[in-house]
Design an enzyme around this catalytic site. Structure first.
Site, PDB file in Angstrom:
ATOM      1  N   ARG A  87      28.206  20.169  40.570  1.00 36.56           N
ATOM      2  CA  ARG A  87      28.275  20.763  41.924  1.00 36.56           C
ATOM      3  C   ARG A  87      26.937  21.386  42.286  1.00 36.56           C
ATOM      4  O   ARG A  87      26.490  21.296  43.432  1.00 36.56           O
ATOM      5  CB  ARG A  87      29.391  21.820  41.981  1.00 36.56           C
ATOM      6  CG  ARG A  87      30.789  21.232  42.046  1.00 36.56           C
ATOM      7  CD  ARG A  87      31.803  22.268  42.515  1.00 36.56           C
ATOM      8  NE  ARG A  87      32.070  23.309  41.536  1.00 36.56           N
ATOM      9  CZ  ARG A  87      32.938  23.207  40.523  1.00 36.56           C
ATOM     10  NH1 ARG A  87      33.627  22.093  40.371  1.00 36.56           N
ATOM     11  NH2 ARG A  87      33.130  24.196  39.684  1.00 36.56           N
TER      12      ARG A  87
ATOM     13  N   LYS B 160      43.193  22.848  40.279  1.00 35.72           N
ATOM     14  CA  LYS B 160      44.442  23.406  40.805  1.00 35.72           C
ATOM     15  C   LYS B 160      44.463  23.374  42.331  1.00 35.72           C
ATOM     16  O   LYS B 160      45.456  22.990  42.941  1.00 35.72           O
ATOM     17  CB  LYS B 160      44.632  24.867  40.345  1.00 35.72           C
ATOM     18  CG  LYS B 160      44.654  25.046  38.836  1.00 35.72           C
ATOM     19  CD  LYS B 160      44.988  26.491  38.452  1.00 35.72           C
ATOM     20  CE  LYS B 160      43.930  27.517  38.822  1.00 35.72           C
ATOM     21  NZ  LYS B 160      42.684  27.429  38.057  1.00 35.72           N
TER      22      LYS B 160
ATOM     23  N   ARG C 251      34.472  33.585  33.040  1.00 37.70           N
ATOM     24  CA  ARG C 251      35.827  33.388  33.572  1.00 37.70           C
ATOM     25  C   ARG C 251      36.702  32.631  32.565  1.00 37.70           C
ATOM     26  O   ARG C 251      37.903  32.864  32.480  1.00 37.70           O
ATOM     27  CB  ARG C 251      35.760  32.623  34.905  1.00 37.70           C
ATOM     28  CG  ARG C 251      35.053  33.437  35.995  1.00 37.70           C
ATOM     29  CD  ARG C 251      34.800  32.609  37.231  1.00 37.70           C
ATOM     30  NE  ARG C 251      36.005  32.433  37.996  1.00 37.70           N
ATOM     31  CZ  ARG C 251      36.303  31.355  38.715  1.00 37.70           C
ATOM     32  NH1 ARG C 251      35.470  30.333  38.744  1.00 37.70           N
ATOM     33  NH2 ARG C 251      37.412  31.282  39.380  1.00 37.70           N
TER      34      ARG C 251
ATOM     35  N   ARG D 283      30.446  28.769  45.752  1.00 34.81           N
ATOM     36  CA  ARG D 283      30.985  30.117  45.669  1.00 34.81           C
ATOM     37  C   ARG D 283      30.054  30.981  44.823  1.00 34.81           C
ATOM     38  O   ARG D 283      29.377  30.477  43.933  1.00 34.81           O
ATOM     39  CB  ARG D 283      32.362  30.065  44.999  1.00 34.81           C
ATOM     40  CG  ARG D 283      33.427  29.551  45.916  1.00 34.81           C
ATOM     41  CD  ARG D 283      34.677  29.148  45.205  1.00 34.81           C
ATOM     42  NE  ARG D 283      35.079  30.014  44.092  1.00 34.81           N
ATOM     43  CZ  ARG D 283      36.231  29.867  43.442  1.00 34.81           C
ATOM     44  NH1 ARG D 283      37.075  28.934  43.814  1.00 34.81           N
ATOM     45  NH2 ARG D 283      36.539  30.657  42.448  1.00 34.81           N
TER      46      ARG D 283
ATOM     47  N   ARG E 255      48.152  35.280  36.769  1.00 36.51           N
ATOM     48  CA  ARG E 255      47.061  35.168  35.799  1.00 36.51           C
ATOM     49  C   ARG E 255      47.242  36.111  34.617  1.00 36.51           C
ATOM     50  O   ARG E 255      46.400  36.097  33.711  1.00 36.51           O
ATOM     51  CB  ARG E 255      45.731  35.501  36.487  1.00 36.51           C
ATOM     52  CG  ARG E 255      44.934  34.282  36.971  1.00 36.51           C
ATOM     53  CD  ARG E 255      43.705  34.835  37.666  1.00 36.51           C
ATOM     54  NE  ARG E 255      42.562  33.981  37.712  1.00 36.51           N
ATOM     55  CZ  ARG E 255      42.249  33.193  38.734  1.00 36.51           C
ATOM     56  NH1 ARG E 255      43.075  33.072  39.756  1.00 36.51           N
ATOM     57  NH2 ARG E 255      41.125  32.519  38.726  1.00 36.51           N
TER      58      ARG E 255
HETATM   59  P1  AMP Z   1      40.196  31.519  41.970  1.00 35.41           P
HETATM   60  O1  AMP Z   1      39.775  31.034  43.323  1.00 35.41           O
HETATM   61  O2  AMP Z   1      41.670  31.349  41.718  1.00 35.41           O
HETATM   62  O3  AMP Z   1      39.373  30.940  40.867  1.00 35.41           O
HETATM   63  O4  AMP Z   1      39.947  33.088  41.952  1.00 35.41           O
HETATM   64  C1  AMP Z   1      38.664  33.635  42.176  1.00 35.41           C
HETATM   65  C2  AMP Z   1      38.600  35.076  41.665  1.00 35.41           C
HETATM   66  O5  AMP Z   1      39.560  35.878  42.383  1.00 35.41           O
HETATM   67  C3  AMP Z   1      38.964  35.270  40.210  1.00 35.41           C
HETATM   68  O6  AMP Z   1      37.860  35.043  39.348  1.00 35.41           O
HETATM   69  C4  AMP Z   1      39.405  36.729  40.196  1.00 35.41           C
HETATM   70  O7  AMP Z   1      38.292  37.600  40.296  1.00 35.41           O
HETATM   71  C5  AMP Z   1      40.159  36.829  41.518  1.00 35.41           C
HETATM   72  N1  AMP Z   1      41.581  36.458  41.369  1.00 35.41           N
HETATM   73  C6  AMP Z   1      42.215  35.383  41.948  1.00 35.41           C
HETATM   74  N2  AMP Z   1      43.510  35.337  41.619  1.00 35.41           N
HETATM   75  C7  AMP Z   1      43.722  36.408  40.803  1.00 35.41           C
HETATM   76  C8  AMP Z   1      44.849  36.891  40.105  1.00 35.41           C
HETATM   77  N3  AMP Z   1      46.036  36.265  40.173  1.00 35.41           N
HETATM   78  N4  AMP Z   1      44.702  38.021  39.362  1.00 35.41           N
HETATM   79  C9  AMP Z   1      43.525  38.668  39.285  1.00 35.41           C
HETATM   80  N5  AMP Z   1      42.408  38.258  39.901  1.00 35.41           N
HETATM   81  C10 AMP Z   1      42.490  37.126  40.657  1.00 35.41           C
END
Ligand code: AMP
Length: 193
Positions: free
Chosen positions: A127, A13, A146, A135, A88
């Site tokens: 990775r 994404k 996740r 990360r 989400r």
């Molecule tokens: P991402 O970089 O989008 O994979 O997000 C990393 C982490 O941030 C996720 O595993 C959640 O802990 C938190 N996070 C990001 N976006 C959201 C969202 N829209 N709702 C809830 N938690 C989020």
């Protein structure tokens, strides 16, 4: 134009969102990036969400709804944005619709990047093998968690957007350039590219 990039963690994404920013000037609104920046800055929000991110759990809806609302009101979003990693949950998607409607806007399309779990796991492993800066949630164990969160809380949004007639599904396992080309066909029609 307001787009949502949708898919499981590691589907690509962020990569596609950045390409849309470069090509179409639509800013990438990644709640994950915003939350990681808050953690890095040690802000009150960052302190509150640090362990949630590390565990791969979801941050409470009201927090992400609030930060996305503030970000969307910045002038660079005047012509729309690419939402990456948000919404989400169903309440987040409903709040997004309400927020946009209050501004006379709407989500135009939701682009789903479909990737098998096994491919997502092999991408993390690749990775790790390649070294580099990872990360804190980029491990096979956290990815598995996740993915569970994704199927339980986030995948129901596919029906939500399908019902609105906005969902387009792409093969996220194709090479990056092929995914980008498929996105262009959806946005510009079959003569794109
Ligand atoms: P991402 O970089 O989008 O994979 O997000 C990393 C982490 O941030 C996720 O595993 C959640 O802990 C938190 N996070 C990001 N976006 C959201 C969202 N829209 N709702 C809830 N938690 C989020």
């Amino acid at each position: 134009m307001n787009l949502v990039l949708f898919g499981p963690p590691g589907a690509g994404k962020g990569t596609q969102a950045k390409l849309l920013t470069d090509k179409r000037g639509l800013p990438q609104l990644s709640t994950g990036d915003m939350l990681r920046a808050a953690v890095a800055a040690g802000s009150p929000l960052g302190l509150r969400v640090k362990s949630i991110l590390e565990k791969g759990e979801l941050v409470p809806d009201e927090l992400v709804i609030d930060i996305i609302g503030q970000r969307y009101d910045q002038p660079d979003c005047a012509h729309g944005a690419v939402f990456d990693g948000f919404p989400r949950t169903i309440p987040q998607a409903e709040a997004l619709d309400t927020m946009l409607a209050a501004r006379g806007k709407q989500i135009d399309l939701v682009l789903e990047l479909k990737v098998d779990d096994a491919v997502l796991l092999s991408r993390v492993e690749a990775r790790i093998k390649a070294g580099g800066v990872l990360r804190s949630d980029d491990t096979p164990e956290t990815l598995k968690h996740r993915l569970g969160v994704y199927y339980k809380n986030t995948a129901p949004l596919l029906d939500f957007y399908r019902a609105q007639g906005k969902l387009r599904t792409l093969d996220g396992m194709a090479p990056v350039g092929a995914v980008t080309a498929a996105v262009a066909v959806i946005l510009d029609g079959p003569t794109a590219g």
